[in-house]
Design a protein around this motif. Structure first.
Motif, PDB file in Angstrom:
ATOM      1  N   CYS A 166      40.678  14.400  -0.681  1.00  0.00           N
ATOM      2  CA  CYS A 166      39.479  14.069   0.088  1.00  0.00           C
ATOM      3  C   CYS A 166      39.450  14.903   1.365  1.00  0.00           C
ATOM      4  CB  CYS A 166      39.497  12.579   0.427  1.00  0.00           C
ATOM      5  SG  CYS A 166      38.103  12.033   1.430  1.00  0.00           S
ATOM      6  N   SER A 167      38.300  15.452   1.690  1.00  0.00           N
ATOM      7  CA  SER A 167      38.157  16.281   2.891  1.00  0.00           C
ATOM      8  C   SER A 167      38.283  15.481   4.185  1.00  0.00           C
ATOM      9  CB  SER A 167      36.800  16.988   2.895  1.00  0.00           C
ATOM     10  OG  SER A 167      36.751  17.958   1.883  1.00  0.00           O
ATOM     11  N   LEU A 168      38.111  14.178   4.118  1.00  0.00           N
ATOM     12  CA  LEU A 168      38.184  13.362   5.330  1.00  0.00           C
ATOM     13  C   LEU A 168      39.537  12.671   5.477  1.00  0.00           C
ATOM     14  CD1 LEU A 168      36.495  12.398   7.778  1.00  0.00           C
ATOM     15  CD2 LEU A 168      36.009  10.352   6.443  1.00  0.00           C
ATOM     16  N   TYR A 192      29.787  17.080  -0.577  1.00  0.00           N
ATOM     17  CA  TYR A 192      28.911  17.222   0.591  1.00  0.00           C
ATOM     18  C   TYR A 192      28.985  18.662   1.063  1.00  0.00           C
ATOM     19  CZ  TYR A 192      27.431  16.700   5.483  1.00  0.00           C
ATOM     20  OH  TYR A 192      26.816  16.837   6.704  1.00  0.00           O
ATOM     21  N   ASN A 206      32.831  20.388  -0.156  1.00  0.00           N
ATOM     22  CA  ASN A 206      33.669  19.394   0.510  1.00  0.00           C
ATOM     23  C   ASN A 206      33.731  18.130  -0.351  1.00  0.00           C
ATOM     24  OD1 ASN A 206      34.131  20.996   2.802  1.00  0.00           O
ATOM     25  ND2 ASN A 206      32.204  20.336   3.706  1.00  0.00           N
ATOM     26  N   PHE A 255      34.986  14.315  -1.508  1.00  0.00           N
ATOM     27  CA  PHE A 255      35.362  13.053  -0.868  1.00  0.00           C
ATOM     28  C   PHE A 255      35.730  12.035  -1.937  1.00  0.00           C
ATOM     29  CE2 PHE A 255      32.717  15.335   2.042  1.00  0.00           C
ATOM     30  CZ  PHE A 255      33.409  15.211   3.234  1.00  0.00           C
ATOM     31  N   CYS A 273      33.716   7.672   2.692  1.00  0.00           N
ATOM     32  CA  CYS A 273      34.271   8.857   3.366  1.00  0.00           C
ATOM     33  C   CYS A 273      33.200   9.933   3.524  1.00  0.00           C
ATOM     34  CB  CYS A 273      35.465   9.426   2.593  1.00  0.00           C
ATOM     35  SG  CYS A 273      37.025   8.606   2.950  1.00  0.00           S
ATOM     36  N   ARG A 274      32.404  10.130   2.472  1.00  0.00           N
ATOM     37  CA  ARG A 274      31.330  11.130   2.531  1.00  0.00           C
ATOM     38  C   ARG A 274      30.339  10.767   3.635  1.00  0.00           C
ATOM     39  NH1 ARG A 274      26.216  11.431   0.345  1.00  0.00           N
ATOM     40  NH2 ARG A 274      25.467  13.524  -0.044  1.00  0.00           N
ATOM     41  N   GLU A 307      30.823   8.923   6.285  1.00  0.00           N
ATOM     42  CA  GLU A 307      31.456   9.073   7.595  1.00  0.00           C
ATOM     43  C   GLU A 307      31.422  10.537   8.040  1.00  0.00           C
ATOM     44  OE1 GLU A 307      35.681   8.178   9.868  1.00  0.00           O
ATOM     45  OE2 GLU A 307      35.226   7.103   8.018  1.00  0.00           O
ATOM     46  N   GLN A 308      31.677  11.470   7.111  1.00  0.00           N
ATOM     47  CA  GLN A 308      31.626  12.888   7.454  1.00  0.00           C
ATOM     48  C   GLN A 308      30.205  13.308   7.815  1.00  0.00           C
ATOM     49  OE1 GLN A 308      34.368  15.143   7.653  1.00  0.00           O
ATOM     50  NE2 GLN A 308      32.752  16.139   8.830  1.00  0.00           N
ATOM     51  N   ILE A 355      29.609  12.145  11.306  1.00  0.00           N
ATOM     52  CA  ILE A 355      30.350  12.983  12.257  1.00  0.00           C
ATOM     53  C   ILE A 355      29.591  14.293  12.480  1.00  0.00           C
ATOM     54  CG2 ILE A 355      32.439  14.400  12.517  1.00  0.00           C
ATOM     55  CD1 ILE A 355      33.943  12.074  11.046  1.00  0.00           C
ATOM     56  N   ASP A 356      29.136  14.918  11.391  1.00  0.00           N
ATOM     57  CA  ASP A 356      28.406  16.180  11.500  1.00  0.00           C
ATOM     58  C   ASP A 356      27.085  16.008  12.243  1.00  0.00           C
ATOM     59  OD1 ASP A 356      30.463  17.377  10.118  1.00  0.00           O
ATOM     60  OD2 ASP A 356      29.350  17.574   8.231  1.00  0.00           O
TER      61      ASP A 356
END
Length: 75
Positions: free
Chosen positions: A13-15, A29, A33, A35, A40-41, A43-44, A47-48
Motif C-alpha cells: 500500500c502506498s500509504l 489512485y 499508486n 492502496f 487508505c486511498r 486518506e491519500q 492529503i493531496d
C-alpha cells in the motif's frame, strides 16, 4: 509514505505499506499508486487536496506580497 524499500509498486500500500495480497482488491489512485483499502486511498486523496489548497493559498499570498505600489521619482 513510500512502500517498504525494494518493493514492487503493486506489492505494498502506498500509504500504510501493508503488503497487498495476490487475490485481493487493489485500489488505485493517480495512475500507479496502489492502496490496500478504500480508506487508505481516500486518506491519500485528502492529503493531496490539503497540500494543493495550502499551495494555492501560499501562491496567492506570494502574489500579493510581490505587488509594488507607490511613486517612483526619476531625476
Amino acid at each position: 509514505m513510500l512502500p517498504y524499500a525494494g518493493a514492487h509498486f503493486l506489492e505494498a500500500c502506498s500509504l500504510c505499506s501493508k503488503p497487498l495480497g495476490h487475490n485481493t482488491d487493489i485500489y488505485m489512485y493517480r495512475g500507479n499508486n496502489p492502496f490496500c483499502s478504500q480508506e487508505c486511498r481516500q486518506e491519500q486523496i485528502e492529503i493531496d487536496e490539503a497540500k494543493e489548497r495550502r499551495w494555492k493559498v501560499a501562491k496567492k499570498s506570494n502574489n500579493k506580497t510581490n505587488v509594488r505600489t507607490g511613486t517612483v521619482a526619476v531625476a
